[in-house]
Scaffold this motif. Structure first.
Motif, PDB file in Angstrom:
ATOM      1  N   ASN A 245      36.609  33.867  45.790  1.00  0.00           N
ATOM      2  CA  ASN A 245      35.397  33.304  45.634  1.00  0.00           C
ATOM      3  C   ASN A 245      35.577  32.252  44.260  1.00  0.00           C
ATOM      4  O   ASN A 245      36.089  32.814  43.283  1.00  0.00           O
ATOM      5  CB  ASN A 245      34.379  34.231  45.450  1.00  0.00           C
ATOM      6  CG  ASN A 245      34.393  35.462  46.217  1.00  0.00           C
ATOM      7  OD1 ASN A 245      34.980  36.266  46.429  1.00  0.00           O
ATOM      8  ND2 ASN A 245      33.021  35.570  47.234  1.00  0.00           N
ATOM      9  N   VAL A 246      35.156  31.084  44.497  1.00  0.00           N
ATOM     10  CA  VAL A 246      34.929  30.009  43.497  1.00  0.00           C
ATOM     11  C   VAL A 246      34.354  30.504  42.108  1.00  0.00           C
ATOM     12  O   VAL A 246      34.843  30.298  41.088  1.00  0.00           O
ATOM     13  CB  VAL A 246      34.439  28.836  43.848  1.00  0.00           C
ATOM     14  CG1 VAL A 246      34.515  27.826  43.009  1.00  0.00           C
ATOM     15  CG2 VAL A 246      35.405  28.262  45.155  1.00  0.00           C
ATOM     16  N   ALA A 247      33.300  31.381  42.532  1.00  0.00           N
ATOM     17  CA  ALA A 247      32.418  31.844  41.322  1.00  0.00           C
ATOM     18  C   ALA A 247      33.264  32.885  40.414  1.00  0.00           C
ATOM     19  O   ALA A 247      32.855  32.745  39.368  1.00  0.00           O
ATOM     20  CB  ALA A 247      31.227  32.648  41.975  1.00  0.00           C
ATOM     21  N   ILE A 248      34.515  33.488  41.017  1.00  0.00           N
ATOM     22  CA  ILE A 248      35.172  34.109  40.336  1.00  0.00           C
ATOM     23  C   ILE A 248      36.392  33.338  39.640  1.00  0.00           C
ATOM     24  O   ILE A 248      36.589  33.358  38.638  1.00  0.00           O
ATOM     25  CB  ILE A 248      35.764  35.432  41.100  1.00  0.00           C
ATOM     26  CG1 ILE A 248      34.579  36.425  41.254  1.00  0.00           C
ATOM     27  CG2 ILE A 248      36.968  36.084  40.322  1.00  0.00           C
ATOM     28  CD1 ILE A 248      34.938  37.673  42.154  1.00  0.00           C
ATOM     29  N   GLN A 249      37.042  32.662  40.530  1.00  0.00           N
ATOM     30  CA  GLN A 249      38.260  32.107  40.125  1.00  0.00           C
ATOM     31  C   GLN A 249      38.112  31.113  39.289  1.00  0.00           C
ATOM     32  O   GLN A 249      38.880  30.934  38.337  1.00  0.00           O
ATOM     33  CB  GLN A 249      38.873  31.332  41.550  1.00  0.00           C
ATOM     34  CG  GLN A 249      39.275  32.257  42.521  1.00  0.00           C
ATOM     35  CD  GLN A 249      40.556  33.317  41.926  1.00  0.00           C
ATOM     36  OE1 GLN A 249      41.177  32.802  41.064  1.00  0.00           O
ATOM     37  NE2 GLN A 249      40.441  34.514  42.600  1.00  0.00           N
TER      38      GLN A 249
END
Length: 426
Positions: A245-249
């Protein structure tokens, strides 16, 4: 751009400017001065209000919305798995060749979702499965959350004992009675590129479920982790290794703000053709298309096929090191926020092409039209499956098996009238 009774809000993570530019191009923003018709871009929460009996909203023929009322039958993690399991059992009862199993009792054609249980309901079944292979790793996800929130990995039963009320009876309660979880066997042999795990985000537009008509967007992308993958149990808590997930990475030290840790699907295809060969790459993408169509067929009977609705889903697919694709989840509101310049172009075009199919030529919406737009308005979309066309061609092929290939081969290319085509369900 009129908002229904002042109650409809923009999807929170959407780039308003991108939508407004598209609306202006069609002359839709001037609708604020002319309240005869409307086009709604709604959040999933608002859709529930619109179709709720209590609210009393009734959409007219010139009003269309961008979600189906009970889209959650596909986009909630637990309901998606439940509907796919039901679909497989129904095909099995019908004696369909699609439900064929191998000598180990595994589905040959419909094994595309990792082994999954609902918690707390299936806790005892999960424990039974876990004990068959105690060295396995499992991933726990809250059913109703997105962007990687609340996800964690386990490889010991003791790691979920904090949710267990009574370990002696193995009864199970969640921390919150409102929040259910799914627990799935973790794909611990993902295909790696540059040593890093990735998944595919693919966009699929459904204009109607009965008959099923869906479109695949050609410009999907891969989302890469920022840290090299290791199956080591010491890294189970490192979400930069496991969750794409981009929201995490984007919070990782190694996150690249220029390319955003993303590859286009066309780049992936080129890489696979050069390293694995064209034939197996074609087979892989055929299987991905097969998975998407079968997941939509699984929910079609229970979906409220309201004539005012269309929906663009974000499919998340993981490919393992044997080039087998797995369906992880389907998103009702795939992020339209751009993290890079290329991202913005892609999502602008995605919205533009979606609207061109939902409302061809930017005309006044009419929910009674046959929802079969001319080929020239598809843009970067291509027809993935048209049930009406399949039936008019003589038969809905995927309910009669997959001719043109031996029973044990899935996703190979077939030939029809001398022309190469995607596998037989199309």
């Amino acid at each position: 751009f009129r908002i229904m009774a002042g109650k409809v809000k923009w999807v929170t993570d959407i780039e308003k400017s991108v939508l407004i530019n598209n609306f202006e191009k069609r002359g839709w923003v001037q609708v604020a001065e002319n309240e005869d018709w409307n086009f709604y871009w709604m959040s999933v929460q608002t859709i529930r209000n619109v179709f709720s009996v209590e609210t009393g909203y009734r959409l007219s023929d010139d009003q269309i919305v961008n979600h189906f009322p009970n889209h959650y039958e596909l986009t909630r993690k637990d309901l998606m798995v439940k509907n796919i399991k039901r679909y497989r059992k129904e095909l099995e009862k019908e004696g369909s060749p699609l439900a064929e199993k191998d000598e180990n009792g595994k589905y040959i054609y419909l094994d595309f979702v990792p082994v999954t249980f609902m918690l707390p309901a299936d806790y005892n079944l999960f424990v039974e499965e876990f004990r068959k292979n105690p060295s396995s790793t499992w991933i726990m996800k809250p059913c109703g959350k997105a962007q990687g929130k609340g996800i964690f990995l386990i490889n010991k039963l003791s790691q979920i004992k904090k949710w267990s009320r009574d370990s002696k009876t193995s009864s199970f309660v969640s921390q919150s009675s409102k929040e259910a979880y799914v627990i799935s066997l973790y794909i611990n042999n993902p295909l790696l590129i540059g040593g890093k795990k990735f998944d595919l985000r693919l966009y699929v537009l459904v204009s109607t479920y009965r008959p099923l008509r869906c479109y695949m967007y050609k410009l999907g992308f891969c989302r890469f982790c920022t840290v090299k993958y290791t199956p080591s149990t010491s890294e189970l808590d490192n979400m930069f290794v496991h969750l794409t997930n981009v929201a995490i990475q984007k919070h990782g030290d190694d996150y690249n703000h220029i390319h955003g840790g993303k590859w286009t699907v066309s780049n992936l295809r080129l890489y696979l053709e050069s390293t694995r060969g064209k034939e197996v790459t074609n087979k892989l993408f055929d299987e991905i298309h097969w998975i998407i169509v079968q997941s939509l067929k699984a929910v079609a009977p229970v979906m409220n096929n309201d004539k005012h609705c269309f929906e663009c889903y974000g499919y998340d697919i993981i490919i393992d090191d044997k080039l087998k694709p797995w369906l992880i989840e389907v998103n009702a509101s795939p992020s339209l926020t751009s993290s890079t310049a290329n991202d913005r172009i892609l999502k602008y075009n995605l919205i533009n092409d979606t609207l061109n199919i939902a409302v061809p030529n930017g005309e006044i919406p009419d929910c009674k039209w046959n929802k079969s737009p001319p080929k020239e308005v598809l843009g970067n979309y291509e027809v993935l499956y048209d049930e009406e066309m399949a039936q008019s061609d003589g038969a809905d092929r995927d309910l009669r098996g997959r001719p043109g290939q031996s029973p044990g081969v899935k996703g190979s290319r077939a030939r029809d009238s001398g022309k190469p085509v995607l596998t037989t369900w199309k």
